[in-house]
Each structure stands twice: as structure tokens, then as C-alpha cells.
Design a protein around this motif. Structure first.
Motif, short mmCIF file in Angstrom:
data_model
loop_
_atom_site.label_atom_id
_atom_site.label_comp_id
_atom_site.label_asym_id
_atom_site.label_seq_id
_atom_site.Cartn_x
_atom_site.Cartn_y
_atom_site.Cartn_z
N ARG A 296 20.05 11.24 -13.89
CA ARG A 296 19.94 9.72 -13.99
C ARG A 296 18.76 9.54 -15.16
N LEU A 297 18.80 8.93 -16.28
CA LEU A 297 17.48 8.57 -17.25
C LEU A 297 17.65 7.16 -17.35
N TYR A 298 16.23 6.53 -16.89
CA TYR A 298 16.01 5.25 -16.98
C TYR A 298 14.57 5.07 -17.44
N SER A 299 14.24 3.84 -17.48
CA SER A 299 12.70 3.54 -17.95
C SER A 299 12.04 3.60 -16.50
N ALA A 300 10.69 3.68 -16.51
CA ALA A 300 9.90 4.07 -15.38
C ALA A 300 9.72 3.24 -14.35
N THR A 301 9.48 3.44 -13.07
CA THR A 301 9.62 2.85 -11.91
C THR A 301 8.45 2.96 -11.36
N LEU A 302 8.19 2.12 -10.14
CA LEU A 302 6.97 1.98 -9.52
C LEU A 302 6.79 3.46 -8.89
N GLU A 303 7.82 4.00 -8.37
CA GLU A 303 7.72 5.31 -7.89
C GLU A 303 7.14 6.54 -8.86
N ASP A 304 7.50 6.22 -10.26
CA ASP A 304 6.98 7.08 -11.26
C ASP A 304 5.20 6.87 -11.34
N ILE A 305 4.73 5.35 -11.26
CA ILE A 305 3.49 4.84 -11.59
C ILE A 305 2.66 5.50 -10.49
N TYR A 306 3.53 5.58 -9.12
CA TYR A 306 2.57 6.17 -8.07
C TYR A 306 2.43 7.65 -8.23
N LEU A 307 3.50 8.53 -8.75
CA LEU A 307 3.45 9.93 -9.16
C LEU A 307 2.54 10.07 -10.26
N HIS A 308 2.39 9.08 -11.25
CA HIS A 308 1.35 9.35 -12.25
C HIS A 308 -0.07 9.27 -12.00
N TYR A 309 -0.38 8.15 -10.94
CA TYR A 309 -1.74 7.99 -10.43
C TYR A 309 -2.10 9.15 -9.71
N GLY B 283 -1.46 -1.36 -4.02
CA GLY B 283 -2.62 -0.45 -4.06
C GLY B 283 -2.12 1.16 -3.76
N ILE B 284 -2.57 2.06 -4.59
CA ILE B 284 -1.92 3.38 -4.49
C ILE B 284 -2.83 4.18 -3.93
N MET B 285 -2.67 4.89 -2.68
CA MET B 285 -3.85 5.82 -2.07
C MET B 285 -3.46 7.09 -2.08
N SER B 286 -4.29 8.17 -2.21
CA SER B 286 -4.14 9.48 -2.51
C SER B 286 -5.38 10.22 -1.74
N ILE C 159 0.93 -1.17 0.03
CA ILE C 159 -0.14 0.01 0.10
C ILE C 159 0.83 1.18 -0.16
N LEU C 160 0.91 1.79 -1.04
CA LEU C 160 1.54 3.20 -1.23
C LEU C 160 0.80 4.26 -1.04
N GLY C 161 1.60 5.64 -0.36
CA GLY C 161 0.79 6.86 -0.51
C GLY C 161 1.70 7.86 0.40
N ASP C 162 1.52 8.97 0.13
CA ASP C 162 2.31 10.04 1.18
C ASP C 162 1.56 9.79 2.58
N ASN C 163 2.39 10.71 3.44
CA ASN C 163 1.92 11.05 4.65
C ASN C 163 0.43 11.70 4.63
N ILE D 180 0.78 -7.81 3.72
CA ILE D 180 0.53 -6.62 3.44
C ILE D 180 1.18 -5.77 4.10
N PHE D 181 1.90 -4.85 3.34
CA PHE D 181 2.73 -3.57 4.00
C PHE D 181 2.33 -2.29 3.39
N ILE D 182 2.59 -1.47 4.54
CA ILE D 182 2.60 0.06 4.11
C ILE D 182 3.93 0.68 3.97
N THR D 183 3.94 1.54 2.83
CA THR D 183 5.45 1.94 2.67
C THR D 183 4.95 3.56 1.94
N HIS D 184 5.90 4.49 1.95
CA HIS D 184 5.90 5.55 1.20
C HIS D 184 7.23 5.58 0.13
#
Length: 302
Positions: free
Chosen positions: A286-299, A209-212, A37-41, A192-196
């Protein structure tokens, strides 16, 4: 495949707050999954898992654990779930050895079995040299490993972990992900784990699961979610905070810290963007292909 958690239209509103902490969350988690479960504070992550372990009453909706409504039997969750909150004072008067032994014993193991379980966990989490140390005297990272070991004592069917790698150095973070993967593979444990920290989470999760702002904005396998940005590249630039570069007007950035920007751009414009930024004026890039962090920022930005 068995559904472990079936969360239906869940809402949580705290007294005096106009906006709900959770807004109509519907989610299913399968047996044996590693679910992040991803999301900011403030995104509602901790509120969600506290409802899942029956420590927080929901305003509306319901939560089924192995097909049973968790509100109908107060012992149903502790029978099946090991929960690690971000902070806990429950072990403060025990040594590391005692905390592991008594937790295993309270979860139904005989004294002989609990002793073996204690020794197994001391070795698994690499805290054997701490067995006689008292919890209050441990460092932040040592306490984190102890809480993880206690949560896993007795091999519950489900582990729910709130920020499991906080306070840990890179070597111990690696240990945590490796041990959790091992527990999942050997016992079929649902984790099941929470992380930012999306970069860390990508090492282990099978679904995310991405939360906002209290909402679940995306759920799926990282590979599936990446398809929405599969033509994108991730550009990370580092610069003196007092001299930010000038971006092309059509691009936006996420500032992860002063002097560090993350930018998603089309593959075709990567080289021209670097030319525009005058990379000789940057500290690094640094230039590279999209990561999970980018998915999170996109959604989240959607």
C-alpha cells in the motif's frame, strides 16, 4: 481560552530505577480540546496521566488543574475529572445499571437525576441490554464500554482515558470515537486519552503529544507536525516472514509485526523503490500519503 492542565517541568523517578519514567515534561491543555498522548509501551504515558489525576506523586515539577495545584486539595481532581484506567475492579459487585446510577449520584446528582443519567448513558453507549448484568460476567469489550460510560457519568468537565479502545472490535471502536466526539461537541468536555494506535487516534484528536522514553518529543496539531514529513510517502509492504525483501541501503523500515514493514520515502523515489522490491514477490503493498503513525515514527526515531 481557559487552560485546563498546566504541567510544568514534571519529573517522576521510581525507587531503584536509574532513568526517570518522566523527564521534565512541560505541557498545556486547553479547555474543550481533544488531546491524544501517543507512545509505545514504557514511553511514560500511564505514569504521566496517573500524576495528572493525583494517583502518583511527582518527584519534581507541578501540575495545575484550572489554575490550582492538584497536591493542595485531594478533592480538586475528582470534582472536575473523570478518569478511566486500563484496568479497574471497582465495579465488580454491581450491575451495569447500579454502577452508572451510583457514580452519577456520588458526583452530586439527586437520585432522580442519577436515574435519568443512567438511562441516558445506557442508550448513548449502546449497552441497554446489559443493564441488569453483573460486571464480572461481561466480556472484555463490554467491560470497556461500561468503564467509559461510568467515567462520563455526571458529565465531568475533563475525561482522561487510558487506552479507551482496547479489547474492542472495529464496530465498537467506531462507537467510542463517535460518542467521544459527540460529548466534546455538546458539552465542551476536554478529552485527554492515551493510545499506542496512531491510526485510530487520527480519527478524533485535535492536538497530539508524542512520548518516547519518558520525554515529550513533539506536541502540536497533526497537520502542523506533518509538515516535517510533507514530502514523504508511506509504503506498507506485506510478505512471507521467512522471505523478507531487500531494501535500498539508504531506506530504513519499522516492523509493526512479522511480515509487515512500514517505510517512509521521498515522493520522487516511490516508483523506483517499488520496482526494486519486485512487487510480484510481495503478498501485498500500500502506498499513500503520510499518516499520524508516520509522524509518531519520525519523531521517535529522531
Amino acid at each position: 481560552m481557559c487552560i485546563v492542565y498546566d504541567i510544568q517541568n514534571l519529573v517522576k523517578t521510581y525507587p531503584g530505577q536509574a532513568s526517570p519514567a518522566n523527564k521534565h515534561i512541560t505541557l498545556q491543555i486547553q479547555q474543550g480540546e481533544i488531546f491524544g498522548i501517543l507512545g509505545d509501551n514504557g514511553a511514560g504515558k500511564t505514569t504521566l496521566v496517573r500524576q495528572m489525576v493525583n494517583l502518583q506523586a511527582s518527584t519534581a515539577g507541578r501540575i495545575l488543574l484550572f489554575g490550582q495545584d492538584i497536591r493542595r486539595n485531594m478533592f480538586h481532581v475528582p470534582l472536575h475529572v473523570g478518569y478511566m484506567p486500563q484496568q479497574s475492579q471497582a465495579l465488580n459487585n454491581l450491575t451495569v445499571s447500579e454502577a452508572l446510577f451510583f457514580t452519577a449520584h456520588l458526583r452530586g446528582m439527586s437520585r432522580a437525576q442519577a436515574s435519568k443519567e443512567r438511562d441516558r448513558l445506557l442508550q448513548l453507549w449502546q449497552i441497554e441490554d446489559l443493564r441488569n448484568a453483573y460486571s464480572p460476567r461481561l466480556s472484555g469489550g463490554q467491560k470497556r464500554l461500561l468503564r467509559l460510560a461510568v467515567t462520563a457519568a455526571g458529565s465531568p468537565k475533563v475525561l482522561i482515558l487510558d487506552e479507551p479502545t482496547n479489547d474492542l472490535d472495529p464496530q465498537r471502536r467506531n462507537l467510542v470515537w463517535n460518542v467521544l466526539r459527540q460529548i466534546n461537541e455538546e458539552y465542551g468536555t476536554t478529552i485527554i486519552f492515551i493510545t499506542h494506535d496512531a491510526i485510530e487516534a487520527e480519527k478524533i484528536i485535535q492536538r497530539v503529544g508524542i512520548m518516547s522514553a519518558g520525554e515529550l518529543v513533539a506536541v502540536g496539531r497533526p497537520s502542523d507536525l506533518k509538515r516535517s514529513i510533507d514530502r514523504k510517502m508511506r509504503l506498507e509492504i506485506f510478505f512471507p516472514p521467512e522471505r523478507p525483501p531487500h531494501l535500498p541501503v539508504h531506506l530504513s523500515y519499522h516492523q509493526s509485526q512479522p511480515g509487515r514493514w512500514l517505510i517512509l520515502l521521498d515522493r520522487e523515489e516511490a516508483l523506483t523503490t517499488l520496482d526494486t522490491l519486485h512487487i510480484d514477490h510481495l503478498d501485498d503493498f500500500r502506498l499513500y500519503s503520510a499518516t499520524l503513525e508516520d509522524i509518531y515514527l519520525h519523531y521517535v526515531s529522531q
